[in-house]
Write a protein that holds these residues in place. Structure first.
Motif, short mmCIF file in Angstrom:
data_model
loop_
_atom_site.label_atom_id
_atom_site.label_comp_id
_atom_site.label_asym_id
_atom_site.label_seq_id
_atom_site.Cartn_x
_atom_site.Cartn_y
_atom_site.Cartn_z
N GLY A 1 0.81 -1.21 0.00
CA GLY A 1 0.00 0.00 0.00
C GLY A 1 0.84 1.25 0.00
O GLY A 1 2.01 1.24 0.40
N LEU A 2 0.26 2.35 -0.47
CA LEU A 2 0.95 3.64 -0.50
C LEU A 2 -0.04 4.72 -0.06
O LEU A 2 -1.12 4.84 -0.64
CB LEU A 2 1.48 3.93 -1.90
CG LEU A 2 2.38 5.16 -2.06
CD1 LEU A 2 3.33 4.98 -3.24
CD2 LEU A 2 1.58 6.44 -2.28
N LYS A 3 0.35 5.49 0.94
CA LYS A 3 -0.52 6.54 1.46
C LYS A 3 0.08 7.91 1.16
O LYS A 3 1.25 8.17 1.43
CB LYS A 3 -0.70 6.38 2.97
CG LYS A 3 -1.75 7.30 3.57
CD LYS A 3 -1.98 6.99 5.03
CE LYS A 3 -3.13 7.83 5.60
NZ LYS A 3 -3.36 7.52 7.03
N GLY A 4 -0.74 8.79 0.57
CA GLY A 4 -0.33 10.15 0.29
C GLY A 4 -0.82 11.09 1.38
O GLY A 4 -1.48 10.68 2.34
N PRO A 5 -0.54 12.38 1.27
CA PRO A 5 -0.95 13.36 2.29
C PRO A 5 -2.45 13.41 2.53
O PRO A 5 -2.89 13.71 3.63
CB PRO A 5 -0.44 14.70 1.71
CG PRO A 5 0.67 14.31 0.79
CD PRO A 5 0.27 13.00 0.21
N THR B 1 -12.85 9.01 -2.14
CA THR B 1 -12.29 10.34 -2.41
C THR B 1 -10.86 10.41 -1.93
O THR B 1 -9.98 10.95 -2.60
CB THR B 1 -13.14 11.42 -1.73
OG1 THR B 1 -14.48 11.30 -2.18
CG2 THR B 1 -12.60 12.80 -2.05
N ASP B 2 -10.60 9.85 -0.73
CA ASP B 2 -9.24 9.85 -0.20
C ASP B 2 -8.30 9.07 -1.12
O ASP B 2 -7.16 9.47 -1.32
CB ASP B 2 -9.22 9.21 1.20
CG ASP B 2 -9.83 10.11 2.25
OD1 ASP B 2 -10.03 11.30 1.95
OD2 ASP B 2 -10.14 9.62 3.35
N THR B 3 -8.77 7.96 -1.66
CA THR B 3 -7.93 7.16 -2.55
C THR B 3 -7.55 7.94 -3.79
O THR B 3 -6.40 7.97 -4.21
CB THR B 3 -8.66 5.87 -2.95
OG1 THR B 3 -8.94 5.11 -1.77
CG2 THR B 3 -7.81 5.04 -3.90
N GLU B 4 -8.53 8.61 -4.40
CA GLU B 4 -8.25 9.38 -5.62
C GLU B 4 -7.31 10.53 -5.32
O GLU B 4 -6.36 10.79 -6.06
CB GLU B 4 -9.56 9.90 -6.21
CG GLU B 4 -9.37 10.61 -7.53
CD GLU B 4 -10.68 10.86 -8.25
OE1 GLU B 4 -10.64 11.56 -9.28
OE2 GLU B 4 -11.71 10.38 -7.79
N ALA C 1 -14.09 -6.47 0.78
CA ALA C 1 -14.82 -5.27 1.16
C ALA C 1 -15.27 -5.30 2.60
O ALA C 1 -15.45 -4.27 3.25
CB ALA C 1 -16.02 -5.08 0.24
N ASP C 2 -15.48 -6.52 3.17
CA ASP C 2 -15.95 -6.61 4.54
C ASP C 2 -14.87 -6.28 5.55
O ASP C 2 -15.13 -5.80 6.65
CB ASP C 2 -16.48 -8.03 4.82
CG ASP C 2 -17.73 -8.33 4.00
OD1 ASP C 2 -17.95 -9.50 3.69
OD2 ASP C 2 -18.47 -7.37 3.70
N THR C 3 -13.61 -6.56 5.19
CA THR C 3 -12.52 -6.32 6.11
C THR C 3 -11.79 -5.02 5.84
O THR C 3 -11.08 -4.52 6.69
CB THR C 3 -11.50 -7.48 6.06
OG1 THR C 3 -11.05 -7.62 4.71
CG2 THR C 3 -12.16 -8.77 6.51
N HIS C 4 -11.91 -4.50 4.61
CA HIS C 4 -11.25 -3.25 4.24
C HIS C 4 -12.29 -2.32 3.64
O HIS C 4 -12.46 -2.28 2.43
CB HIS C 4 -10.11 -3.50 3.24
CG HIS C 4 -9.11 -4.47 3.75
ND1 HIS C 4 -8.23 -4.17 4.73
CD2 HIS C 4 -8.89 -5.77 3.42
CE1 HIS C 4 -7.48 -5.22 4.99
NE2 HIS C 4 -7.86 -6.19 4.21
N PRO C 5 -13.00 -1.56 4.45
CA PRO C 5 -14.14 -0.77 3.95
C PRO C 5 -13.72 0.49 3.23
O PRO C 5 -14.18 1.57 3.55
CB PRO C 5 -14.90 -0.46 5.25
CG PRO C 5 -13.83 -0.39 6.29
CD PRO C 5 -12.80 -1.42 5.89
N HIS C 6 -12.80 0.37 2.24
CA HIS C 6 -12.42 1.58 1.53
C HIS C 6 -13.29 1.81 0.30
O HIS C 6 -12.97 2.61 -0.54
CB HIS C 6 -10.93 1.55 1.14
CG HIS C 6 -10.57 0.49 0.17
ND1 HIS C 6 -10.37 -0.81 0.53
CD2 HIS C 6 -10.36 0.55 -1.17
CE1 HIS C 6 -10.04 -1.52 -0.52
NE2 HIS C 6 -10.04 -0.71 -1.58
N TRP D 1 -5.06 7.20 0.97
CA TRP D 1 -4.39 6.07 0.35
C TRP D 1 -4.47 6.16 -1.17
O TRP D 1 -5.55 6.35 -1.72
CB TRP D 1 -5.03 4.77 0.81
CG TRP D 1 -4.71 4.43 2.23
CD1 TRP D 1 -5.49 4.72 3.32
CD2 TRP D 1 -3.53 3.80 2.71
NE1 TRP D 1 -4.86 4.29 4.46
CE2 TRP D 1 -3.66 3.72 4.13
CE3 TRP D 1 -2.39 3.29 2.11
CZ2 TRP D 1 -2.68 3.13 4.92
CZ3 TRP D 1 -1.42 2.71 2.89
CH2 TRP D 1 -1.56 2.64 4.29
N ALA D 2 -3.32 5.98 -1.81
CA ALA D 2 -3.32 5.84 -3.27
C ALA D 2 -3.82 4.44 -3.63
O ALA D 2 -4.62 4.24 -4.53
CB ALA D 2 -1.93 6.07 -3.83
#
Length: 302
Positions: A19-23, A286-289, A274-279, A26-27
């Motif tokens: 995984g990669l997280k931006g400011p 929106t955070d991912t984008e 989706a049940d364990t990672h509700p992103h 998460w990307a």
């Protein structure tokens, strides 16, 4: 010691909880899969879902913040430079792009020159100019043939400007440029963008041929082709009802049930549950984008 004749040229790619997280979020996250050397890997998903960031992270161009991966046995994100040495980028908008003012020949000659300057041995640099020129021509011919780029069919041959190339021919040129360095892995973004059905089929046929020749291929796309190892950066329900290949099956295979993937399958999937990672919630989407956009922006400034 001589290399074994059956030693694979391509780079195996393995990711576990990558995984990669931006400011701003998460990307991408929780990406897990295994691809053997010489595999065509299609990183599928909508724009803004972190596909490009995953591509760059697996080739050592971006630093992941969660989990780990290996490209050709090189651990990531610990050894980014080593991963860059065995991989090459084709088209990646904003990172690796063709210059529209350059001709095809200028792009090819420049890539050979850079390859010799940064990756060549001291002994190679001391060769006679005629020998260096012959080697450069051989590398170009080999790469152009592998990419299926017919220079004679271009409007002005190899003197055709990039701005005058059709999109499929530009894609072939970027593949040829990537192959000049004889990498173990090549990576491309927006593989199927703005291509007709016929051109899309040709593009995937090209990438399959590169993979079958032994070079591992990572290709970002909107829709994975039949026979490719499909990796996703989003949940299953976000792909318009198309189940992600959570067991590493190809895109045209019959999807499995919701059972856990086989431990010995060797190809664990990329789409988190989706049940364990509700992103898949709206806020996290929106955070991912935004996270992907931030991460790419940092790469372009580097």
């Amino acid at each position: 010691m001589e290399a074994q004749p059956d030693e694979p040229h391509g780079a195996a790619v393995v990711a576990e909880g990558f995984g990669l997280k931006g400011p701003r979020g998460w990307a991408f996250r929780e990406v897990s899969f295994r691809a053997e050397p010489g595999t065509l890997v299609a990183i599928e998903g909508p724009s803004g879902s972190g596909r490009t960031c995953l591509l760059l992270a697996l080739t050592g161009r971006m630093k992941a913040t969660e989990g780990h991966a290996e490209t050709g046995g090189v651990p990531l994100p610990r050894k980014l430079a080593a991963a860059r040495r065995i991989s090459a980028l084709g088209q990646v908008p904003g990172v690796s792009e063709l210059d529209p003012a350059f001709t095809v020949a200028e792009h090819l000659r420049e890539r050979v020159m850079l390859q010799r300057r940064f990756d060549g041995s001291v002994r190679a640099l001391l060769r006679r100019p005629s020998e260096r020129a012959a080697e450069a021509r051989a590398r170009i011919d080999e790469a152009v043939a592998a990419a299926g780029l017919d220079l004679d069919a271009l409007p002005k041959g190899e003197r055709t400007s990039v701005r005058d190339l059709e999109r499929l021919e530009a894609l072939r040129l970027t593949v040829a440029l990537a192959l000049i360095g004889r990498p173990r892995l090549i990576a491309l973004d927006d593989t199927d963008l703005k291509l007709s059905d016929a051109d899309r089929a040709e593009a995937w046929a090209l990438l399959r041929s590169v993979a079958e020749a032994g070079t591992t291929v990572l290709a970002v796309c909107a829709e994975a082709p039949a026979g490719a190892l499909r990796i996703t950066t989003v949940d299953e329900e976000e792909l318009d009802g198309v189940p992600a290949a959570a067991d590493g099956t190809a895109a045209d295979d019959e999807p499995e049930t919701d059972d856990e993937p086989e431990a010995d399958d060797g190809m664990t999937g990329a789409a988190p549950d989706a049940d364990t990672h509700p992103h898949s919630d709206t806020d996290t989407d929106t955070d991912t984008e935004e996270g992907a956009a931030d991460a790419l922006a940092e790469t372009r400034r580097a």
